[in-house]
Design a protein around this motif. Structure first.
Motif, PDB file in Angstrom:
ATOM      1  N   ARG A  62       8.588  10.419  47.283  1.00  0.00           N
ATOM      2  CA  ARG A  62       7.753  11.583  46.968  1.00  0.00           C
ATOM      3  C   ARG A  62       6.884  11.319  45.735  1.00  0.00           C
ATOM      4  NH1 ARG A  62      11.866  16.321  45.175  1.00  0.00           N
ATOM      5  NH2 ARG A  62      12.885  15.681  47.119  1.00  0.00           N
ATOM      6  N   TYR A  63       7.335  10.375  44.872  1.00  0.00           N
ATOM      7  CA  TYR A  63       6.578  10.093  43.647  1.00  0.00           C
ATOM      8  C   TYR A  63       5.351   9.216  43.900  1.00  0.00           C
ATOM      9  CZ  TYR A  63      10.274  12.483  41.296  1.00  0.00           C
ATOM     10  OH  TYR A  63      11.140  13.468  40.897  1.00  0.00           O
ATOM     11  N   ALA A  64       5.160   8.801  45.145  1.00  0.00           N
ATOM     12  CA  ALA A  64       3.955   8.040  45.491  1.00  0.00           C
ATOM     13  C   ALA A  64       2.691   8.860  45.268  1.00  0.00           C
ATOM     14  CB  ALA A  64       4.031   7.573  46.944  1.00  0.00           C
ATOM     15  N   VAL A  65       2.815  10.182  45.264  1.00  0.00           N
ATOM     16  CA  VAL A  65       1.634  11.032  45.052  1.00  0.00           C
ATOM     17  C   VAL A  65       0.990  10.742  43.701  1.00  0.00           C
ATOM     18  CG1 VAL A  65       2.919  12.975  44.031  1.00  0.00           C
ATOM     19  CG2 VAL A  65       0.781  13.401  45.221  1.00  0.00           C
ATOM     20  N   THR A  66       1.774  10.332  42.713  1.00  0.00           N
ATOM     21  CA  THR A  66       1.204  10.046  41.396  1.00  0.00           C
ATOM     22  C   THR A  66       0.238   8.871  41.454  1.00  0.00           C
ATOM     23  OG1 THR A  66       3.090   8.630  40.801  1.00  0.00           O
ATOM     24  CG2 THR A  66       3.239  10.967  40.238  1.00  0.00           C
ATOM     25  N   GLU A  67       0.566   7.868  42.241  1.00  0.00           N
ATOM     26  CA  GLU A  67      -0.325   6.718  42.408  1.00  0.00           C
ATOM     27  C   GLU A  67      -1.568   7.093  43.203  1.00  0.00           C
ATOM     28  OE1 GLU A  67       0.093   4.347  40.401  1.00  0.00           O
ATOM     29  OE2 GLU A  67       1.262   2.744  41.334  1.00  0.00           O
ATOM     30  N   ARG A  68      -1.412   7.977  44.169  1.00  0.00           N
ATOM     31  CA  ARG A  68      -2.579   8.421  44.942  1.00  0.00           C
ATOM     32  C   ARG A  68      -3.553   9.170  44.046  1.00  0.00           C
ATOM     33  NH1 ARG A  68       1.368   9.635  48.929  1.00  0.00           N
ATOM     34  NH2 ARG A  68       1.222  11.880  48.529  1.00  0.00           N
ATOM     35  N   TRP A  69      -3.034  10.003  43.168  1.00  0.00           N
ATOM     36  CA  TRP A  69      -3.917  10.738  42.264  1.00  0.00           C
ATOM     37  C   TRP A  69      -4.647   9.788  41.319  1.00  0.00           C
ATOM     38  CZ3 TRP A  69      -1.334  15.934  40.385  1.00  0.00           C
ATOM     39  CH2 TRP A  69      -1.058  16.724  41.506  1.00  0.00           C
ATOM     40  N   ASP A  70      -3.950   8.775  40.862  1.00  0.00           N
ATOM     41  CA  ASP A  70      -4.577   7.764  40.007  1.00  0.00           C
ATOM     42  C   ASP A  70      -5.697   7.043  40.766  1.00  0.00           C
ATOM     43  OD1 ASP A  70      -4.871   5.851  37.798  1.00  0.00           O
ATOM     44  OD2 ASP A  70      -3.792   4.452  39.090  1.00  0.00           O
ATOM     45  N   ALA A  71      -5.413   6.656  42.013  1.00  0.00           N
ATOM     46  CA  ALA A  71      -6.401   5.942  42.820  1.00  0.00           C
ATOM     47  C   ALA A  71      -7.627   6.807  43.077  1.00  0.00           C
ATOM     48  CB  ALA A  71      -5.774   5.490  44.134  1.00  0.00           C
ATOM     49  N   GLU A  72      -7.409   8.096  43.322  1.00  0.00           N
ATOM     50  CA  GLU A  72      -8.535   9.002  43.573  1.00  0.00           C
ATOM     51  C   GLU A  72      -9.446   9.089  42.353  1.00  0.00           C
ATOM     52  OE1 GLU A  72      -6.962  12.780  44.687  1.00  0.00           O
ATOM     53  OE2 GLU A  72      -5.943  11.996  46.477  1.00  0.00           O
ATOM     54  N   ALA A  73      -8.856   9.213  41.179  1.00  0.00           N
ATOM     55  CA  ALA A  73      -9.656   9.332  39.963  1.00  0.00           C
ATOM     56  C   ALA A  73     -10.432   8.050  39.690  1.00  0.00           C
ATOM     57  CB  ALA A  73      -8.764   9.677  38.776  1.00  0.00           C
TER      58      ALA A  73
END
Length: 268
Positions: A248-259
């Motif tokens: 579930r903590y993969a979302v943090t990396e997705r947010w980083d990638a989006e930015a």
């Protein structure tokens, strides 16, 4: 002997004492030798999270996701929050209560504080919130004030006038609301980020799985003990949950990638 540390959420000395009581009680029930340490800022959290004697240490979900080897999750807190459900939290964006700022957009062109480039609540989440307003990654603020390291320092930067707005971990904010309302009364929330998985209590990878499970079960059962419900209430929690899916903590990396894809590298 393993260590416990709640440095991330030691909002006040009294709150630190409540966390100590909670961890020491869980360790006794689990029959796990555990020493709760202070480890105050500015001591580096990365050094704490690298310790091989971690038994129950709060760790932000973003560095947890990036860790290699990845620590074992003991349990996730369940914040008693009106904003997010389950083992999740958000960042609240605060300004001085007496300021002219009524909305997030009102603060653009001013000064923003942020805590640390490895922090989800103090960097990653507010960056994603702001990138939606930034045209082709262009700065929204005249000055980016950071790293200030802690949510308490983010609040301080705002109250002292060094920044117009700053992010605060919502659980930390709720703890201040309960235990230091005079400080929260000087602030106003103008925006909130999306909810994301909350920081977790972790143990080092080499700690036996049985030990980790015993501590997790003891934390889940806190509310059943005499005084446990009051302790959870004072810590602004509904309880604890053992996390079945660390992905579930993969979302943090997705947010980083989006930015980064949007060219918005930091809250600015």
């Amino acid at each position: 002997m393993l260590i416990g540390c709640t440095r991330m959420y030691n909002a006040t000395p009294a709150v630190a004492g409540l966390w100590r009581e909670l961890l020491e009680g869980a360790a006794r029930r689990a029959d796990v030798p555990l020493e709760v340490i202070e480890y105050p800022a500015p001591a580096p959290l990365d050094a704490l999270w690298a310790r091989r004697d971690m038994g129950a240490v709060f760790m932000c979900g973003w560095p947890f996701r990036r860790s290699d080897p990845r620590p074992r999750i003991v349990a996730a807190p369940l914040p008693a929050s009106p904003f997010c459900e389950g083992p999740t939290y958000c960042s609240v964006m605060v300004v001085r209560a007496e300021s002219r700022f009524e909305t997030l957009e009102d603060t653009f062109g001013g000064r923003i504080a942020w805590t640390d480039e490895g922090s989800h609540s103090g960097f990653n989440a507010p960056r994603r919130l702001l990138m939606r307003h930034a045209a082709e990654g262009q700065p929204l603020y005249a000055e980016s004030v950071g790293p200030v390291v802690t949510p308490r320092a983010s609040i301080g930067a705002v109250l002292e006038g060094r920044a117009d707005i700053g992010p605060v971990d919502s659980l930390f904010f709720h703890l201040l609301e309960r235990h230091e309302p005079e400080t929260v009364a000087q602030l106003r929330v103008v925006a909130r980020t999306d909810c994301a998985p909350v920081p977790v209590l972790v143990a080092a990878r080499d700690v036996p799985a049985g030990t980790v499970a015993a501590l997790g079960i003891a934390l889940e059962e806190t509310g059943r003990d005499p005084g446990g419900a009051d302790l959870l209430r004072d810590l602004c929690l509904r309880g604890f949950e053992r996390v079945a899916d660390p992905e579930r903590y993969a979302v943090t990396e997705r947010w980083d990638a989006e930015a980064r894809a949007a060219g918005y590298d930091r809250p600015a």
